[in-house]
Design a protein around this motif. Sequence first.
Motif, PDB file in Angstrom:
ATOM      1  N   TYR A   1       0.826  -1.200   0.000  1.00 51.00           N
ATOM      2  CA  TYR A   1       0.000   0.000   0.000  1.00 51.00           C
ATOM      3  C   TYR A   1       0.869   1.262   0.000  1.00 51.00           C
ATOM      4  N   GLY A   2       1.930   1.280   0.796  1.00 48.99           N
ATOM      5  CA  GLY A   2       2.837   2.423   0.840  1.00 48.99           C
ATOM      6  C   GLY A   2       3.484   2.693  -0.503  1.00 48.99           C
ATOM      7  N   ARG A   3       3.888   1.637  -1.200  1.00 50.14           N
ATOM      8  CA  ARG A   3       4.492   1.783  -2.536  1.00 50.14           C
ATOM      9  C   ARG A   3       3.468   2.345  -3.519  1.00 50.14           C
ATOM     10  N   MET A   4       2.233   1.830  -3.444  1.00 51.12           N
ATOM     11  CA  MET A   4       1.188   2.312  -4.344  1.00 51.12           C
ATOM     12  C   MET A   4       0.920   3.803  -4.117  1.00 51.12           C
ATOM     13  N   MET A   5       0.852   4.225  -2.854  1.00 57.10           N
ATOM     14  CA  MET A   5       0.595   5.626  -2.550  1.00 57.10           C
ATOM     15  C   MET A   5       1.765   6.507  -2.987  1.00 57.10           C
ATOM     16  N   ARG A   6       2.987   6.027  -2.808  1.00 57.66           N
ATOM     17  CA  ARG A   6       4.161   6.797  -3.243  1.00 57.66           C
ATOM     18  C   ARG A   6       4.127   7.004  -4.752  1.00 57.66           C
ATOM     19  N   LEU A   7       3.776   5.963  -5.504  1.00 58.82           N
ATOM     20  CA  LEU A   7       3.685   6.082  -6.959  1.00 58.82           C
ATOM     21  C   LEU A   7       2.525   6.978  -7.374  1.00 58.82           C
ATOM     22  N   LEU A   8       1.416   6.867  -6.674  1.00 58.41           N
ATOM     23  CA  LEU A   8       0.244   7.678  -6.979  1.00 58.41           C
ATOM     24  C   LEU A   8       0.508   9.167  -6.755  1.00 58.41           C
ATOM     25  N   LEU A   9       1.218   9.501  -5.687  1.00 62.46           N
ATOM     26  CA  LEU A   9       1.473  10.900  -5.340  1.00 62.46           C
ATOM     27  C   LEU A   9       2.763  11.442  -5.953  1.00 62.46           C
ATOM     28  N   ASP A  10       3.473  10.630  -6.705  1.00 60.77           N
ATOM     29  CA  ASP A  10       4.728  11.058  -7.319  1.00 60.77           C
ATOM     30  C   ASP A  10       4.497  12.303  -8.183  1.00 60.77           C
ATOM     31  N   GLY A  11       5.285  13.327  -7.963  1.00 58.69           N
ATOM     32  CA  GLY A  11       5.172  14.562  -8.729  1.00 58.69           C
ATOM     33  C   GLY A  11       4.247  15.594  -8.092  1.00 58.69           C
ATOM     34  N   MET A  12       3.496  15.196  -7.077  1.00 57.75           N
ATOM     35  CA  MET A  12       2.629  16.161  -6.382  1.00 57.75           C
ATOM     36  C   MET A  12       3.463  16.797  -5.259  1.00 57.75           C
TER      37      MET A  12
END
Length: 102
Positions: A70-81
């Motif tokens: 889940y942490g990896r998914m959130m990091r990828l999702l928020l990448d660039g924000m």
Amino acid sequence: MFDAEPMPSTEDIYARLSSSQYFSKMDFCKGYWQIPMAVEDRAKTAFSTPFGLYQFTRMPYGLQNACATYGRMMRLLLDGMRQADNFVDDVIPFTDGWMQHL
């Protein structure tokens, strides 16, 4: 196999938040359930009830690697924000101005 995905550092998050005036916190407490289980791994989540044998199709909370996944998914999702961060199951947007925050 254990997934050693590192947790975000609270000190780093606080440092990024320190110059902002407006914050929101969104608790995605059921966010794990948005991640599909691989078909070949579903049998590993099987459980029995009086009504039959069931398997999870979405990642349940409590699996050994659920937090890392889940942490990896959130990091990828928020990448660039630049003005949003996450910690465990919380997402924190932060801004300098109210209109920008909205």
